[in-house]
Scaffold this motif. Structure first.
Motif, mmCIF file in Angstrom:
data_model
loop_
_atom_site.group_PDB
_atom_site.id
_atom_site.type_symbol
_atom_site.label_atom_id
_atom_site.label_comp_id
_atom_site.label_asym_id
_atom_site.label_seq_id
_atom_site.Cartn_x
_atom_site.Cartn_y
_atom_site.Cartn_z
ATOM 1 N N LEU A 32 39.361 41.027 38.233
ATOM 2 C CA LEU A 32 39.916 41.573 39.399
ATOM 3 C C LEU A 32 40.301 40.464 39.479
ATOM 4 O O LEU A 32 41.954 39.575 39.838
ATOM 5 C CB LEU A 32 40.199 42.004 39.953
ATOM 6 C CG LEU A 32 39.878 43.342 39.753
ATOM 7 C CD1 LEU A 32 39.870 44.209 41.029
ATOM 8 C CD2 LEU A 32 41.464 43.968 39.736
ATOM 9 N N ASP A 33 39.481 39.533 39.597
ATOM 10 C CA ASP A 33 39.344 38.067 40.314
ATOM 11 C C ASP A 33 40.567 36.627 39.379
ATOM 12 O O ASP A 33 40.719 36.026 39.807
ATOM 13 C CB ASP A 33 38.577 37.632 41.181
ATOM 14 C CG ASP A 33 37.005 38.298 41.432
ATOM 15 O OD1 ASP A 33 37.953 38.508 42.682
ATOM 16 O OD2 ASP A 33 35.397 37.884 41.891
ATOM 17 N N GLU A 34 39.437 37.144 38.368
ATOM 18 C CA GLU A 34 41.041 36.566 37.149
ATOM 19 C C GLU A 34 42.199 36.879 36.953
ATOM 20 O O GLU A 34 42.711 36.180 36.198
ATOM 21 C CB GLU A 34 39.910 37.222 35.724
ATOM 22 C CG GLU A 34 39.090 36.296 35.442
ATOM 23 C CD GLU A 34 38.188 36.668 34.399
ATOM 24 O OE1 GLU A 34 38.906 37.097 33.661
ATOM 25 O OE2 GLU A 34 36.886 36.550 34.043
ATOM 26 N N VAL A 35 42.584 37.344 37.125
ATOM 27 C CA VAL A 35 44.042 38.125 37.232
ATOM 28 C C VAL A 35 45.448 37.101 38.658
ATOM 29 O O VAL A 35 44.736 37.128 39.192
ATOM 30 C CB VAL A 35 44.354 39.727 37.898
ATOM 31 C CG1 VAL A 35 45.876 39.875 38.046
ATOM 32 C CG2 VAL A 35 43.505 40.593 36.880
ATOM 33 N N ASP A 36 45.573 36.539 37.939
ATOM 34 C CA ASP A 36 46.190 35.195 39.046
ATOM 35 C C ASP A 36 47.455 36.443 39.313
ATOM 36 O O ASP A 36 47.693 37.170 39.519
ATOM 37 C CB ASP A 36 47.206 33.935 37.582
ATOM 38 C CG ASP A 36 48.324 34.718 36.873
ATOM 39 O OD1 ASP A 36 49.168 35.894 36.842
ATOM 40 O OD2 ASP A 36 48.362 34.627 35.649
ATOM 41 N N GLU A 37 47.949 35.365 40.768
ATOM 42 C CA GLU A 37 49.201 35.997 41.172
ATOM 43 C C GLU A 37 50.719 36.193 40.837
ATOM 44 O O GLU A 37 51.276 37.159 41.055
ATOM 45 C CB GLU A 37 49.484 34.892 42.132
ATOM 46 C CG GLU A 37 48.066 34.074 43.293
ATOM 47 C CD GLU A 37 48.605 33.923 44.520
ATOM 48 O OE1 GLU A 37 49.845 33.154 44.316
ATOM 49 O OE2 GLU A 37 47.972 33.180 45.435
ATOM 50 N N ASP A 38 50.868 35.737 39.628
ATOM 51 C CA ASP A 38 51.758 36.212 38.642
ATOM 52 C C ASP A 38 51.818 37.832 38.028
ATOM 53 O O ASP A 38 52.783 38.196 38.341
ATOM 54 C CB ASP A 38 52.040 35.413 37.443
ATOM 55 C CG ASP A 38 52.800 33.976 38.355
ATOM 56 O OD1 ASP A 38 53.595 33.710 39.403
ATOM 57 O OD2 ASP A 38 52.598 32.947 37.432
ATOM 58 N N GLU A 39 50.494 37.751 38.068
ATOM 59 C CA GLU A 39 50.340 38.873 37.027
ATOM 60 C C GLU A 39 50.081 39.808 38.262
ATOM 61 O O GLU A 39 50.993 40.910 38.222
ATOM 62 C CB GLU A 39 48.979 39.417 36.202
ATOM 63 C CG GLU A 39 49.163 38.483 35.355
ATOM 64 C CD GLU A 39 47.657 38.324 34.332
ATOM 65 O OE1 GLU A 39 46.636 37.889 34.668
ATOM 66 O OE2 GLU A 39 47.855 38.257 33.204
ATOM 67 N N LEU A 40 49.754 39.942 38.942
ATOM 68 C CA LEU A 40 49.624 40.617 40.299
ATOM 69 C C LEU A 40 50.850 41.170 41.165
ATOM 70 O O LEU A 40 51.799 42.874 41.695
ATOM 71 C CB LEU A 40 48.650 40.622 41.445
ATOM 72 C CG LEU A 40 47.393 40.259 41.131
ATOM 73 C CD1 LEU A 40 47.064 39.352 42.647
ATOM 74 C CD2 LEU A 40 46.859 42.057 41.465
ATOM 75 N N GLU A 41 51.971 40.863 41.249
ATOM 76 C CA GLU A 41 53.174 40.006 41.146
ATOM 77 C C GLU A 41 53.742 40.958 40.961
ATOM 78 O O GLU A 41 54.530 41.942 40.555
ATOM 79 C CB GLU A 41 54.079 39.015 41.984
ATOM 80 C CG GLU A 41 55.680 38.918 42.309
ATOM 81 C CD GLU A 41 55.375 39.516 43.741
ATOM 82 O OE1 GLU A 41 56.651 40.174 44.174
ATOM 83 O OE2 GLU A 41 54.699 39.488 44.252
#
Length: 222
Positions: A32-41
């Motif tokens: 989860l930490d490796e997921v960047d902000e763009d992917e989360l968005e």
């Protein structure tokens, strides 16, 4: 001595299991930490779009009269009601038939639970043309329609255990067999309260008979 050895061995096994679980949790957290902000968005937007689409679908159903069990005043109105909905359950009833009231009770509950389906009722005595066209000979009968076409019938209570005391869950299962509601249970395992109570009429269903005309009823008129 033997008890102490067993206790220590059990403790060691529990600690080892805890360590494995902890490592798995650490791996998930790191992922989860490796997921960047763009992917989360992107994930967030997809979720919002799915929720919005589901809400729009719900409002569309409600605007078409889903969510409540209603009486259709005439044959002409029946065709209009069926035309506007993908899944329809229509109860052909008669005022003098007591068992129609039993269907009314269960259908009122299911209409609120399964808003993906329209639940309506039609007085058979005021609908001679439609009864003849759909071959409605037994009262009560439920006509089950998909895309404007009759796919199946629930004729009397034969398919529901030949008893006036069938449960709402039993009728829900039967409608699920016809595919006119989104049924979340196991279609191969009818929710009858007691298999012995219903005798040999029902057994485990095979996949070939669970839908369509092979599962017709031949209940008597009231």
């Amino acid at each position: 001595m033997a008890a102490d050895m067993f206790s220590k061995a059990l403790e060691a096994q529990i600690l080892q299991t805890a360590e494995i679980v902890e490592e798995q949790l650490d791996a998930e957290i790191q992922k989860l930490d490796e997921v960047d902000e763009d992917e989360l968005e992107i994930l967030k937007q997809r979720r919002l779009e799915a929720l919005k689409k589901a809400q729009q679908q719900k409002q569309d159903w409600l605007s078409k009269g889903h969510g409540e069990y209603r009486e259709v005043p005439s044959e002409r109105d029946f065709f209009q009601e069926v035309k506007g909905s993908k899944n329809v359950v229509c109860h052909f009833y008669r005022d003098t038939t007591y068992r129609c009231l039993i269907f009314d009770k269960h259908l009122t509950v299911l209409a609120k639970k399964h808003i993906e389906t329209k639940f309506i009722k039609l007085n058979a005595e005021k609908s001679p043309f439609l009864c003849e066209r759909l071959r409605i000979k037994v009262i009560p009968t439920l006509a089950l329609l998909k895309d404007g076409k009759t796919q199946d019938y629930v004729v009397g209570f034969t398919d529901l255990g030949n008893t006036d005391d069938f449960t709402t869950e039993t009728l829900e299962w039967r409608l699920g067999c016809a595919g006119v509601i989104n049924y979340s249970g196991n279609l191969m395992d009818p929710p009858f309260q007691s298999q012995k109570k219903f005798g040999a009429t029902f057994t485990k269903l095979d996949k070939k008979s669970i839908r369509g005309k092979k599962y017709d009823s031949d209940s008597d008129d009231d």
